[in-house]
Design a protein around this motif. Structure first.
Motif, PDB file in Angstrom:
ATOM      1  N   SER A  89      21.293  -6.162  21.283  1.00 14.63           N
ATOM      2  CA  SER A  89      20.226  -5.362  21.888  1.00 14.63           C
ATOM      3  C   SER A  89      20.586  -3.900  21.711  1.00 14.63           C
ATOM      4  O   SER A  89      21.434  -3.361  22.429  1.00 14.63           O
ATOM      5  N   ASN A  90      19.948  -3.276  20.739  1.00 13.94           N
ATOM      6  CA  ASN A  90      20.379  -1.948  20.285  1.00 13.94           C
ATOM      7  C   ASN A  90      19.311  -0.861  20.424  1.00 13.94           C
ATOM      8  O   ASN A  90      19.647   0.311  20.573  1.00 13.94           O
ATOM      9  N   ALA A  91      18.029  -1.238  20.398  1.00 12.63           N
ATOM     10  CA  ALA A  91      16.963  -0.223  20.369  1.00 12.63           C
ATOM     11  C   ALA A  91      17.116   0.741  21.545  1.00 12.63           C
ATOM     12  O   ALA A  91      17.352   0.332  22.682  1.00 12.63           O
ATOM     13  N   HIS A 155      18.218  11.200  32.471  1.00 16.01           N
ATOM     14  CA  HIS A 155      17.329  10.028  32.407  1.00 16.01           C
ATOM     15  C   HIS A 155      17.933   8.937  31.533  1.00 16.01           C
ATOM     16  O   HIS A 155      17.563   7.782  31.611  1.00 16.01           O
ATOM     17  N   TYR A 156      18.862   9.321  30.664  1.00 16.02           N
ATOM     18  CA  TYR A 156      19.429   8.427  29.643  1.00 16.02           C
ATOM     19  C   TYR A 156      20.707   7.744  30.110  1.00 16.02           C
ATOM     20  O   TYR A 156      20.865   6.525  29.954  1.00 16.02           O
ATOM     21  N   THR A 157      21.630   8.527  30.673  1.00 13.46           N
ATOM     22  CA  THR A 157      22.922   7.920  31.032  1.00 13.46           C
ATOM     23  C   THR A 157      22.771   6.779  32.047  1.00 13.46           C
ATOM     24  O   THR A 157      23.497   5.780  31.933  1.00 13.46           O
ATOM     25  N   LEU A 190      26.685   9.831  14.305  1.00 12.02           N
ATOM     26  CA  LEU A 190      25.694  10.699  13.646  1.00 12.02           C
ATOM     27  C   LEU A 190      24.483   9.896  13.178  1.00 12.02           C
ATOM     28  O   LEU A 190      24.571   9.124  12.222  1.00 12.02           O
ATOM     29  N   THR A 191      23.349  10.062  13.886  1.00 12.89           N
ATOM     30  CA  THR A 191      22.086   9.401  13.515  1.00 12.89           C
ATOM     31  C   THR A 191      20.921  10.347  13.853  1.00 12.89           C
ATOM     32  O   THR A 191      21.130  11.445  14.369  1.00 12.89           O
ATOM     33  N   GLU A 192      19.713   9.865  13.653  1.00 13.02           N
ATOM     34  CA  GLU A 192      18.525  10.660  13.984  1.00 13.02           C
ATOM     35  C   GLU A 192      18.477  11.009  15.466  1.00 13.02           C
ATOM     36  O   GLU A 192      17.909  12.025  15.863  1.00 13.02           O
TER      37      GLU A 192
HETATM   38  N1  LIG Z   1      24.016   7.790  18.063  1.00 12.03           N
HETATM   39  C1  LIG Z   1      24.837   7.858  19.113  1.00 12.03           C
HETATM   40  O1  LIG Z   1      25.626   8.810  19.249  1.00 12.03           O
HETATM   41  C2  LIG Z   1      24.837   6.801  20.140  1.00 12.03           C
HETATM   42  C3  LIG Z   1      23.839   5.850  20.216  1.00 12.03           C
HETATM   43  N2  LIG Z   1      23.884   4.892  21.198  1.00 12.03           N
HETATM   44  C4  LIG Z   1      22.846   3.894  21.306  1.00 12.03           C
HETATM   45  O2  LIG Z   1      22.727   3.186  20.097  1.00 12.03           O
HETATM   46  C5  LIG Z   1      21.400   2.714  19.942  1.00 12.03           C
HETATM   47  C6  LIG Z   1      20.894   3.093  18.560  1.00 12.03           C
HETATM   48  O3  LIG Z   1      20.882   4.500  18.468  1.00 12.03           O
HETATM   49  P1  LIG Z   1      20.869   5.283  17.071  1.00 12.03           P
HETATM   50  O4  LIG Z   1      21.054   4.356  15.955  1.00 12.03           O
HETATM   51  O5  LIG Z   1      21.773   6.426  17.234  1.00 12.03           O
HETATM   52  O6  LIG Z   1      19.364   5.842  17.073  1.00 12.03           O
HETATM   53  P2  LIG Z   1      18.285   6.009  15.886  1.00 12.03           P
HETATM   54  O7  LIG Z   1      17.274   6.935  16.449  1.00 12.03           O
HETATM   55  O8  LIG Z   1      18.948   6.337  14.614  1.00 12.03           O
HETATM   56  O9  LIG Z   1      17.663   4.553  15.745  1.00 12.03           O
HETATM   57  C7  LIG Z   1      16.958   4.002  16.810  1.00 12.03           C
HETATM   58  C8  LIG Z   1      16.385   2.674  16.392  1.00 12.03           C
HETATM   59  O10 LIG Z   1      15.724   2.106  17.544  1.00 12.03           O
HETATM   60  C9  LIG Z   1      14.387   1.824  17.218  1.00 12.03           C
HETATM   61  N3  LIG Z   1      13.525   2.002  18.383  1.00 12.03           N
HETATM   62  C10 LIG Z   1      13.361   3.112  19.127  1.00 12.03           C
HETATM   63  N4  LIG Z   1      12.472   2.887  20.101  1.00 12.03           N
HETATM   64  C11 LIG Z   1      12.061   1.599  19.951  1.00 12.03           C
HETATM   65  C12 LIG Z   1      11.155   0.775  20.643  1.00 12.03           C
HETATM   66  N5  LIG Z   1      10.475   1.225  21.701  1.00 12.03           N
HETATM   67  N6  LIG Z   1      10.983  -0.498  20.208  1.00 12.03           N
HETATM   68  C13 LIG Z   1      11.665  -0.979  19.140  1.00 12.03           C
HETATM   69  N7  LIG Z   1      12.537  -0.233  18.444  1.00 12.03           N
HETATM   70  C14 LIG Z   1      12.732   1.038  18.848  1.00 12.03           C
HETATM   71  C15 LIG Z   1      14.039   2.756  16.093  1.00 12.03           C
HETATM   72  O11 LIG Z   1      12.978   2.167  15.353  1.00 12.03           O
HETATM   73  P3  LIG Z   1      11.727   2.985  14.773  1.00 12.03           P
HETATM   74  O12 LIG Z   1      12.248   4.299  14.295  1.00 12.03           O
HETATM   75  O13 LIG Z   1      11.221   2.076  13.705  1.00 12.03           O
HETATM   76  O14 LIG Z   1      10.762   3.152  15.898  1.00 12.03           O
HETATM   77  C16 LIG Z   1      15.347   2.791  15.305  1.00 12.03           C
HETATM   78  O15 LIG Z   1      15.423   1.663  14.468  1.00 12.03           O
HETATM   79  C17 LIG Z   1      20.605   3.331  21.080  1.00 12.03           C
HETATM   80  O16 LIG Z   1      20.465   2.385  22.121  1.00 12.03           O
HETATM   81  C18 LIG Z   1      21.478   4.476  21.543  1.00 12.03           C
HETATM   82  O17 LIG Z   1      21.284   4.788  22.894  1.00 12.03           O
HETATM   83  C19 LIG Z   1      24.901   4.833  22.104  1.00 12.03           C
HETATM   84  C20 LIG Z   1      25.904   5.751  22.059  1.00 12.03           C
HETATM   85  C21 LIG Z   1      25.934   6.797  21.082  1.00 12.03           C
END
Ligand SMILES: NC(=O)C1=CN([C@@H]2O[C@H](COP(=O)(O)OP(=O)(O)OC[C@H]3O[C@@H](n4cnc5c(N)ncnc54)[C@H](OP(=O)(O)O)[C@@H]3O)[C@@H](O)[C@H]2O)C=CC1
Ligand SMILES: C[C@H](O)[C@@H]1OC(=O)[C@H](O)[C@@H]1O
Length: 253
Positions: A89-91, A155-157, A190-192
């Motif tokens: 569960s990552n979204a 709101h996130y943490t 490092l991501t979007e």
């Molecule tokens: N990057 C970081 O530093 C960290 C990230 N995280 C967590 O890791 C997870 C992934 O983050 P990250 O890869 O960085 O983020 P990105 O923004 O790179 O990717 C997010 C992904 O989630 C999808 N997504 C967003 N909203 C929805 C939704 N409502 N329904 C379905 N899919 C959705 C996006 O799909 P689409 O674009 O197609 O909508 C995309 O595939 C998150 O939960 C984030 O909180 C945790 C710690 C650190």
């Protein structure tokens, strides 16, 4: 091949960590179903990479905040792969904003996507695993932010702390079914999601300086820890939290 024969589902896998993890699981032998929100091209290219590795792959669009998305994702995945052994569960979203004027919509949307969405997904996947009767593994992408705060992340943490708590409680609720539940706590990867925030070079340099391993994370850094928790190597690991942060959390001074 640590995941040979396993059917892995990953939410939010059109980009970033989810995409890297989905392809990484396929590289380790899994068939993979991915959920995504809006980026159809990203999701289709991830599935193409999964198939190029000789594995089954399918992409299903749906907003995780909608409980119906969880039901349809599981149903399509079962149809395409034959069952569910692992859910990642990552979204998630992190629209950085100050606390004092936090818009109600931003607060509620972040809660619904990150926490409610994960709850529905975990519940739907767990019900499928219980029906199959073979156990399974559930991994929630929590964060170092479950343990520490952020000025523009009020709101996130709490959603990330909530995911850690959810894995602890579901580990108890699902242990009798042989389903393991664990949380991954990435540091800054490092991501979007943080591209704009880290465009501030002063902040980026400060964040890098806090990391004993000397660099910010890449999405691929999350693959090994995910594969481990998904695999039978972790057969006695449940209710655990694994920090993947290059050492940032322990670096006080
Ligand atoms: N990057 C970081 O530093 C960290 C990230 N995280 C967590 O890791 C997870 C992934 O983050 P990250 O890869 O960085 O983020 P990105 O923004 O790179 O990717 C997010 C992904 O989630 C999808 N997504 C967003 N909203 C929805 C939704 N409502 N329904 C379905 N899919 C959705 C996006 O799909 P689409 O674009 O197609 O909508 C995309 O595939 C998150 O939960 C984030 O909180 C945790 C710690 C650190
Ligand atoms: C999006 C942020 O850069 C990232 O998200 C998290 O969960 C980490 O703690 C970072 O703050």
């Amino acid at each position: 091949m640590l995941l040979e024969g396993k059917r892995v589902l990953v939410t939010g896998a059109s980009a970033g960590i989810g995409r890297a993890v989905a392809i990484g699981c396929a590289r380790h032998g899994a068939d993979v179903a991915i959920n995504y929100g809006r980026d159809t091209a990203g999701a289709e290219s991830a599935v193409a990479e999964i198939k190029a590795l000789g594995r089954k792959g399918v992409a299903v669009q749906g907003d995780v905040a909608d409980p119906e998305t969880a039901r349809s994702f599981i149903a399509v995945a079962v149809d395409a792969l034959g069952g569910v052994d692992v859910l990642v569960s990552n979204a998630g979203i992190c629209p950085f904003h100050a606390f004092l004027d936090m818009p109600v919509e931003t607060f509620e949307r972040t809660m619904r996507v990150n926490l409610h969405g994960a709850y529905f997904m975990v519940q739907a996947a767990a019900n499928q695993m219980v029906r199959q009767g073979q156990g399974g593994a559930i991994i929630a992408m929590s964060s170092i932010s479950a343990l520490v705060g952020g000025e523009y992340q009020t709101h996130y943490t709490p959603t990330k702390a909530g995911l850690l708590s959810l894995m602890q409680s579901t580990a108890i609720a699902l242990g009798k079914h042989g389903i393991r539940c664990n949380a991954l706590l990435p540091g800054t990867i490092l991501t979007e999601i943080n591209k704009d925030d880290l465009a501030d070079q002063t902040k980026r340099t400060y964040m890098e300086s806090r990391i004993p391993l000397g660099r910010l994370g890449q999405p691929e850094d999350m693959v090994g820890p995910t594969v481990f928790l998904a695999s039978d190597l972790a057969q006695y690991v449940t209710g655990a939290a694994l920090l993947v942060d290059g050492g940032a959390f322990v670096n006080l001074q």
